[in-house]
Design a protein around this motif. Sequence first.
Motif, mmCIF file in Angstrom:
data_model
loop_
_atom_site.group_PDB
_atom_site.id
_atom_site.type_symbol
_atom_site.label_atom_id
_atom_site.label_comp_id
_atom_site.label_asym_id
_atom_site.label_seq_id
_atom_site.Cartn_x
_atom_site.Cartn_y
_atom_site.Cartn_z
ATOM 1 N N LEU A 49 24.232 -29.074 -0.066
ATOM 2 C CA LEU A 49 23.554 -28.892 -1.345
ATOM 3 C C LEU A 49 23.225 -27.426 -1.581
ATOM 4 O O LEU A 49 23.377 -26.901 -2.674
ATOM 5 N N LEU A 50 22.767 -26.757 -0.513
ATOM 6 C CA LEU A 50 22.464 -25.334 -0.660
ATOM 7 C C LEU A 50 23.716 -24.540 -0.968
ATOM 8 O O LEU A 50 23.707 -23.635 -1.794
ATOM 9 N N PHE A 94 13.376 -23.136 -14.795
ATOM 10 C CA PHE A 94 13.371 -23.974 -13.599
ATOM 11 C C PHE A 94 12.177 -24.920 -13.630
ATOM 12 O O PHE A 94 11.038 -24.482 -13.831
ATOM 13 N N VAL A 95 12.441 -26.209 -13.430
ATOM 14 C CA VAL A 95 11.394 -27.214 -13.293
ATOM 15 C C VAL A 95 11.546 -27.837 -11.911
ATOM 16 O O VAL A 95 12.629 -28.309 -11.548
ATOM 17 N N ILE A 96 10.470 -27.818 -11.138
ATOM 18 C CA ILE A 96 10.520 -28.301 -9.758
ATOM 19 C C ILE A 96 9.538 -29.459 -9.622
ATOM 20 O O ILE A 96 8.341 -29.315 -9.910
ATOM 21 N N VAL A 115 14.481 -23.898 -2.148
ATOM 22 C CA VAL A 115 13.931 -23.512 -3.440
ATOM 23 C C VAL A 115 13.761 -21.998 -3.513
ATOM 24 O O VAL A 115 14.152 -21.344 -4.491
ATOM 25 N N VAL A 116 13.183 -21.430 -2.462
ATOM 26 C CA VAL A 116 12.962 -19.984 -2.438
ATOM 27 C C VAL A 116 14.289 -19.243 -2.473
ATOM 28 O O VAL A 116 14.441 -18.244 -3.186
ATOM 29 N N LEU A 168 3.912 -25.120 -2.075
ATOM 30 C CA LEU A 168 5.161 -24.568 -2.605
ATOM 31 C C LEU A 168 4.877 -23.456 -3.597
ATOM 32 O O LEU A 168 5.555 -22.421 -3.608
ATOM 33 N N TYR A 169 3.860 -23.645 -4.443
ATOM 34 C CA TYR A 169 3.454 -22.603 -5.384
ATOM 35 C C TYR A 169 3.162 -21.300 -4.639
ATOM 36 O O TYR A 169 3.681 -20.231 -4.980
ATOM 37 N N ASP A 170 2.333 -21.413 -3.590
ATOM 38 C CA ASP A 170 1.969 -20.221 -2.820
ATOM 39 C C ASP A 170 3.187 -19.598 -2.155
ATOM 40 O O ASP A 170 3.336 -18.365 -2.137
#
Length: 475
Positions: free
Chosen positions: A4-5, A432-434, A465-466, A393-395
Amino acid sequence: MEGLLTRCRALPTLATCSCQLSGYVPRRLHHCALGRRQHLVLSRVFQPQNLREDQVLSLEGKASDLTCKSQRLMLQVGLIHPASPGCYHLLPYTVRAMEKLVRVIDQEMQAIGGQKVNMPSLSPAELWRATSRWDLMGKELLRLTDRHGKEYCLGPTHEEVITALVASQKTLSYKQLPFLLYQVTRKFRDEPRPRFGLLRGREFYMKDMYTFDSSPEAARQTYSLVCDAYCNLFDRLGLRFIKVQANVGSIGGTMSHEFQLPVDVGEDRLAICPSCSFSANIETLDLSQRNCPACQGPLTETKGIEVGHTFYLGTKYSSIFNAQFTNIQGKPSLAEMGCYGLGVTRILAAAIEVLSTEDCIRWPRLLAPYQVCLIPPKKGSKEEAAAELTGHLYDHITEAVPQLCGEVLLDDRTHLTIGNRLKDANKFGYPFVIIAGKRALEDPAHFEVWCQNTGEVVFLTKEGVVELLTQVQTV
């Protein structure tokens, strides 16, 4: 997972869903209980949302007033709110997008030597009478008189003001030229029938540049330089444009071009030759002309929205205000001028008109108000245990991808289902929506990542994600 990556890295369209760094990081962010740090949360944004169609109609008076997609969508999701006919409140999302657009404009103008100034909106009537434009502009010029009986106008453009300013500098040398002076300010025009939302209003933001050169040859070089900068700007925004020959109108001069975005709602009719590079506003052609004047091939017609306009003025204004410099022979000479406009609020609305679907806003990749929207699970759902992971994840994103500081928004309305919040996110057009859904409970946790500009959906770990977000370009 690695597959996937790999697939994600191989998607050029995902990589081009770029974001840009917000120049403003608030000192006081809104608290969110999901993480240990302070987060930007959607519930605290001043933004009317999910307006029903009948509510949108009532804002603008009647159905016939909603005549284009961008106007309807911007009202529906709360990007703008009517203040009076032709005037709008620009709400937080729109202001963020506009500030980003201005930063891109600043980069392009300063790359060619532009210097930013700020001139008063109030222009004395005597300056406009000196060029005869006080009468020539007619009713479109907003005029007022102060308590002392002195007349002014609210400037739709600033040729008179800037030329008088340069003329006041009595010791200019040819060695100092060219000057490329520009501003981004509110402009005013008393439109007889404002329409199309921000596309044609009475009050709007514009970038206007005025150039002063030592010779006609140098002025034409500057003209080409600014036109090239406009081309770079629209290319960076991912907007398809056409540069067309145009009339000089009330501004005057001897050469003029418009930068048009082709779209059916456009008010300008454009003639384009498929066989050569000729293109022109229909206004510049003889009505009986059917063939291209350059190659005699047949002309095709399309409609467009004018988002930029350039003029070679020569000495039209410098001769009136005596804007002079000392030439290489030590004698006084009149400056050769040009003026160059970009409709800032019009570019925003036109981009939405061109890029969006009928129901969902899509932004130029650099201008989205927020680049990332995080959606945690619904409160009380089976996935609620993953809520804390969303805060982490936000942080992790803001620490590992510094350019996204101030660009990540957490949809903390956990009384709503993920589906309802995803629908809203789709309307707003975040690149982007996560989502922290069922697979966020796996070990390791996988987050559902939507790239709104391409429709691609992938499931990625926190590290994935990062890695995806670090590929985006910033300004």
